[in-house]
Scaffold this motif. Structure first.
Motif, PDB file in Angstrom:
ATOM      1  N   THR A  22       0.734  -1.614  -0.161  1.00  0.00           N
ATOM      2  CA  THR A  22      -0.020  -0.308  -0.603  1.00  0.00           C
ATOM      3  C   THR A  22       0.879   1.525   0.358  1.00  0.00           C
ATOM      4  O   THR A  22       2.018   0.965   0.658  1.00  0.00           O
TER       5      THR A  22
ATOM      6  N   GLY B 185       0.532   5.285   0.314  1.00  0.00           N
ATOM      7  CA  GLY B 185      -0.081   6.537   0.412  1.00  0.00           C
ATOM      8  C   GLY B 185       0.488   7.962  -0.616  1.00  0.00           C
ATOM      9  O   GLY B 185       1.224   7.625  -1.044  1.00  0.00           O
TER      10      GLY B 185
ATOM     11  N   SER C 144       3.587  10.319  -2.931  1.00  0.00           N
ATOM     12  CA  SER C 144       4.198   9.608  -2.599  1.00  0.00           C
ATOM     13  C   SER C 144       5.146   9.416  -3.706  1.00  0.00           C
ATOM     14  O   SER C 144       4.701   8.946  -4.534  1.00  0.00           O
TER      15      SER C 144
ATOM     16  N   THR D 186       3.776  -0.932   4.590  1.00  0.00           N
ATOM     17  CA  THR D 186       2.844   0.001   3.687  1.00  0.00           C
ATOM     18  C   THR D 186       3.453   1.444   4.336  1.00  0.00           C
ATOM     19  O   THR D 186       4.356   1.764   4.701  1.00  0.00           O
ATOM     20  N   ILE D 187       3.722   2.065   2.843  1.00  0.00           N
ATOM     21  CA  ILE D 187       3.787   3.701   2.665  1.00  0.00           C
ATOM     22  C   ILE D 187       3.409   4.651   2.734  1.00  0.00           C
ATOM     23  O   ILE D 187       2.561   4.964   2.001  1.00  0.00           O
ATOM     24  N   GLY D 188       3.611   5.311   4.064  1.00  0.00           N
ATOM     25  CA  GLY D 188       2.929   6.638   4.501  1.00  0.00           C
ATOM     26  C   GLY D 188       2.775   7.686   3.626  1.00  0.00           C
ATOM     27  O   GLY D 188       3.239   7.727   2.525  1.00  0.00           O
ATOM     28  N   ALA D 189       1.553   8.192   3.288  1.00  0.00           N
ATOM     29  CA  ALA D 189       1.289   9.597   2.612  1.00  0.00           C
ATOM     30  C   ALA D 189       2.502  10.232   2.474  1.00  0.00           C
ATOM     31  O   ALA D 189       3.334  11.047   3.602  1.00  0.00           O
TER      32      ALA D 189
ATOM     33  N   SER E 156       5.078  10.130   1.844  1.00  0.00           N
ATOM     34  CA  SER E 156       6.979   9.787   1.407  1.00  0.00           C
ATOM     35  C   SER E 156       7.528   9.333  -0.077  1.00  0.00           C
ATOM     36  O   SER E 156       7.225   9.771  -0.807  1.00  0.00           O
TER      37      SER E 156
ATOM     38  N   THR F   4       6.381  -1.507   7.615  1.00  0.00           N
ATOM     39  CA  THR F   4       5.612   0.067   7.495  1.00  0.00           C
ATOM     40  C   THR F   4       7.103   1.242   7.383  1.00  0.00           C
ATOM     41  O   THR F   4       7.565   1.205   8.235  1.00  0.00           O
TER      42      THR F   4
ATOM     43  N   TYR G  40       7.478   5.821   6.483  1.00  0.00           N
ATOM     44  CA  TYR G  40       7.060   6.910   5.917  1.00  0.00           C
ATOM     45  C   TYR G  40       8.268   7.882   6.619  1.00  0.00           C
ATOM     46  O   TYR G  40       9.201   7.877   6.744  1.00  0.00           O
TER      47      TYR G  40
ATOM     48  N   GLU H 252       9.403  11.888   7.774  1.00  0.00           N
ATOM     49  CA  GLU H 252       9.211  12.840   8.950  1.00  0.00           C
ATOM     50  C   GLU H 252       8.714  13.515   8.043  1.00  0.00           C
ATOM     51  O   GLU H 252       9.775  14.223   7.470  1.00  0.00           O
TER      52      GLU H 252
END
Length: 190
Positions: free
Chosen positions: A141, A143, A146, A160-163, A165, A176, A178, A180
């Motif tokens: 996934t 975000g 990214s 999971t890759i955070g929004a 990123s 997971t 991301y 910062e």
């Protein structure tokens, strides 16, 4: 009109078992039936995955005419949705875009099953003069907003890759990730 003839020829002359499975998983979300596909096509505003997968499979056929039609379909999709996903990219079953706009995927991508991505995601290759690919595993996934960018990057399974990123290194399985972020608010002195 000409392209529709080649689409019909493709649908009538090829084994569609795999294509139907992709449509079932990515668009219909139920067991495949032609009536369900047509019904959903008539009711849905977002038919990107149906047309993309048709072009994807036509592009892999032996017929140069069907390959050319596939490229035309893909160009039209790219303009309509502001997306750039070349047919050369290898994308497994279960591809899901939450808001299909602004997505860019390099033709050097080799993506596993069940990729889920938000809007404005870029998967880019650094130097097209060099061999290699960006490999993304299963159950990933990514975000919105990214970017995965580099040379020969490998993203593992169950990621999971955070929004918002930025990824330019390999990621092992079951992570997971991301970037910062910090919000700095400064008051202007009057």
């Amino acid at each position: 009109m000409f392209k529709y003839i080649h689409i019909i020829i493709f649908l009538l002359t090829h084994d569609l078992t795999e294509l139907k499975k992709y449509w079932e998983v990515e668009f219909i979300k139920k067991e495949f039936k032609w009536s369900r596909l047509l019904n959903k096509l008539c009711k849905s505003d977002n038919t990107y995955m149906v047309w993309y997968r048709l072009a994807y499979f036509m592009f892999r056929s032996e017929s140069n005419k069907q390959k050319r039609v596939a490229v035309k379909i893909n160009r039209k999709l790219n303009r309509r949705y502001s997306i750039d996903i070349p047919l050369q990219a290898e994308i497994g079953i279960g591809f899901d875009m939450w808001h299909p706009i602004g997505v860019v995927i390099t033709e050097k991508a080799k993506i596993g099953n069940r990729l889920r991505i938000g809007s404005n995601v870029v998967i880019g290759f650094k130097n097209y003069d060099m061999d290699g690919s960006i490999k993304i595993g299963d159950d990933v996934t990514i975000g919105a907003n990214s970017m995965i960018f580099g040379q020969n990057i490998k993203i593992g399974n169950n990621i999971t890759i955070g929004a918002m990123s930025f990824i330019n290194k390999d990621i092992p399985d079951n992570c997971t990730v991301y970037t910062e972020k910090s919000n700095i608010i400064k008051n202007k002195a009057h």
